[in-house]
Write a protein that holds these residues in place. Structure first.
Motif, mmCIF file in Angstrom:
data_model
loop_
_atom_site.group_PDB
_atom_site.id
_atom_site.type_symbol
_atom_site.label_atom_id
_atom_site.label_comp_id
_atom_site.label_asym_id
_atom_site.label_seq_id
_atom_site.Cartn_x
_atom_site.Cartn_y
_atom_site.Cartn_z
ATOM 1 N N ASP A 55 -24.482 -10.052 -7.024
ATOM 2 C CA ASP A 55 -24.618 -8.213 -7.834
ATOM 3 C C ASP A 55 -23.217 -7.140 -7.003
ATOM 4 O O ASP A 55 -22.954 -6.213 -8.514
ATOM 5 C CB ASP A 55 -25.288 -6.727 -6.945
ATOM 6 N N ILE A 56 -22.845 -7.835 -7.053
ATOM 7 C CA ILE A 56 -20.776 -7.204 -6.335
ATOM 8 C C ILE A 56 -20.264 -7.428 -7.551
ATOM 9 O O ILE A 56 -19.445 -6.731 -8.095
ATOM 10 C CB ILE A 56 -20.433 -7.650 -4.831
ATOM 11 N N PHE A 57 -20.174 -8.670 -7.694
ATOM 12 C CA PHE A 57 -19.513 -9.670 -9.075
ATOM 13 C C PHE A 57 -20.025 -9.106 -10.231
ATOM 14 O O PHE A 57 -19.700 -8.660 -11.419
ATOM 15 C CB PHE A 57 -20.211 -10.841 -8.882
ATOM 16 N N ALA A 58 -21.578 -8.727 -10.264
ATOM 17 C CA ALA A 58 -21.583 -7.924 -11.000
ATOM 18 C C ALA A 58 -21.172 -6.375 -11.966
ATOM 19 O O ALA A 58 -21.432 -6.411 -13.108
ATOM 20 C CB ALA A 58 -23.391 -7.920 -11.625
ATOM 21 N N SER A 59 -20.273 -5.692 -10.654
ATOM 22 C CA SER A 59 -19.926 -4.542 -11.130
ATOM 23 C C SER A 59 -18.602 -4.538 -11.777
ATOM 24 O O SER A 59 -18.480 -4.098 -12.205
ATOM 25 C CB SER A 59 -20.072 -4.300 -9.771
ATOM 26 N N ILE A 60 -17.754 -6.094 -11.269
ATOM 27 C CA ILE A 60 -16.696 -5.710 -12.201
ATOM 28 C C ILE A 60 -16.226 -5.492 -13.947
ATOM 29 O O ILE A 60 -15.169 -5.422 -13.855
ATOM 30 C CB ILE A 60 -16.094 -7.874 -11.739
ATOM 31 N N ASP A 61 -17.214 -6.122 -14.782
ATOM 32 C CA ASP A 61 -17.012 -5.467 -16.039
ATOM 33 C C ASP A 61 -16.786 -4.739 -16.238
ATOM 34 O O ASP A 61 -16.177 -4.423 -17.350
ATOM 35 C CB ASP A 61 -18.793 -6.817 -16.704
ATOM 36 N N SER A 62 -17.920 -3.611 -15.235
ATOM 37 C CA SER A 62 -18.259 -2.353 -15.602
ATOM 38 C C SER A 62 -16.300 -1.671 -15.096
ATOM 39 O O SER A 62 -16.052 -0.476 -15.753
ATOM 40 C CB SER A 62 -19.026 -1.707 -15.241
ATOM 41 N N LEU A 63 -16.069 -2.127 -13.935
ATOM 42 C CA LEU A 63 -14.225 -1.995 -13.664
ATOM 43 C C LEU A 63 -13.873 -2.082 -14.114
ATOM 44 O O LEU A 63 -12.226 -1.041 -14.404
ATOM 45 C CB LEU A 63 -14.365 -2.060 -12.133
ATOM 46 N N VAL A 64 -13.277 -3.292 -15.502
ATOM 47 C CA VAL A 64 -12.147 -3.605 -15.899
ATOM 48 C C VAL A 64 -13.003 -3.251 -17.532
ATOM 49 O O VAL A 64 -11.848 -3.210 -17.744
ATOM 50 C CB VAL A 64 -11.960 -4.755 -15.365
ATOM 51 N N SER A 65 -13.443 -2.517 -17.915
ATOM 52 C CA SER A 65 -13.881 -2.169 -19.277
ATOM 53 C C SER A 65 -12.575 -1.812 -19.651
ATOM 54 O O SER A 65 -12.291 -0.474 -19.124
ATOM 55 C CB SER A 65 -15.299 -1.573 -19.360
ATOM 56 N N PRO A 66 -12.376 -2.032 -20.605
ATOM 57 C CA PRO A 66 -13.060 -2.326 -22.093
ATOM 58 C C PRO A 66 -11.971 -3.724 -21.772
ATOM 59 O O PRO A 66 -12.020 -3.831 -23.335
ATOM 60 C CB PRO A 66 -12.352 -1.737 -23.394
ATOM 61 N N PHE A 67 -11.621 -4.191 -21.233
ATOM 62 C CA PHE A 67 -11.043 -5.339 -21.142
ATOM 63 C C PHE A 67 -12.084 -6.499 -20.700
ATOM 64 O O PHE A 67 -12.881 -6.427 -19.557
ATOM 65 C CB PHE A 67 -9.573 -5.983 -19.661
ATOM 66 N N ASP A 68 -11.361 -7.574 -21.401
ATOM 67 C CA ASP A 68 -12.890 -9.151 -21.295
ATOM 68 C C ASP A 68 -12.799 -10.029 -19.887
ATOM 69 O O ASP A 68 -12.267 -10.713 -19.986
ATOM 70 C CB ASP A 68 -12.778 -9.770 -22.321
ATOM 71 N N PHE A 69 -13.481 -9.460 -18.545
ATOM 72 C CA PHE A 69 -13.556 -10.021 -17.752
ATOM 73 C C PHE A 69 -13.809 -11.060 -17.322
ATOM 74 O O PHE A 69 -12.969 -12.286 -17.494
ATOM 75 C CB PHE A 69 -13.591 -9.043 -16.426
ATOM 76 N N ASP A 70 -15.226 -11.592 -17.934
ATOM 77 C CA ASP A 70 -16.186 -13.310 -17.762
ATOM 78 C C ASP A 70 -15.069 -13.629 -18.262
ATOM 79 O O ASP A 70 -14.714 -14.926 -18.111
ATOM 80 C CB ASP A 70 -17.092 -12.111 -18.808
#
Length: 170
Positions: A55-70
């Motif tokens: 769950d913690i790792f799933a929140s990362i994409d929204s924190l770095v948006s609009p950059f492609d973290f994956d």
């Protein structure tokens, strides 16, 4: 017409450079926020389950948006402690994007002794622990990537566990 062509030849690189600089600064701030948020969330409880870590790792994409973290980033979450020994060691470690090009933690792998946190100048005394969130990101400029080239960005955050001496992994 000559004046406009001359001015555009100077203004175009300046505008593109300003856009690239703004992207770089924004990304640096977002990566710093990711490290702080992941470390903070992990240090709040007495133990972490794999579901909580996901769950913690799933929140990362929204924190770095609009950059492609994956595609470009990696988070390594570690617990370093001196609970059962005098030398600080990595008690457990989780990775957010476990890819082939995964960077190595600056603190070592699970079970490694972390000499930089030991001794009088170290961070940990006996029976203490710390949660470390490390963020790696491969930044590539949008405009003229051949001129500047890719840069690996690194951020980290360290938090003491709040409710116990250490955060256990379940």
């Amino acid at each position: 017409m000559v004046e406009i062509a001359f001015a555009m030849s100077i203004l175009a690189p300046l505008v593109l450079g300003a856009v690239e600089l703004a992207r770089f600064v924004l990304l640096q701030q977002k990566l710093d926020r990711v490290a702080a948020t992941v470390g903070d969330l992990a240090s709040r409880g007495r133990a972490l389950t794999p579901a909580q870590i996901n769950d913690i790792f799933a929140s990362i994409d929204s924190l770095v948006s609009p950059f492609d973290f994956d595609g470009e980033g990696e988070v390594i979450l570690s617990s370093i402690d001196t609970i059962s020994q005098t030398d600080p060691r990595v008690a457990w470690q989780y990775r957010g994007n476990d890819t082939a090009a995964t960077p190595e933690s600056k603190y070592g792998a699970e079970g490694d002794i972390v000499a930089s946190m030991a001794g009088e100048d170290g961070l940990l005394d006996e029976h203490e622990s710390v949660i470390v969130a490390e963020v790696f990101f491969d930044f590539e400029p949008l405009f003229v990537p051949d001129l500047i080239g890719p840069v690996e960005l690194y951020h980290r955050a360290l938090f003491r566990p709040r409710l116990s001496d250490q955060v256990l992994e379940e």
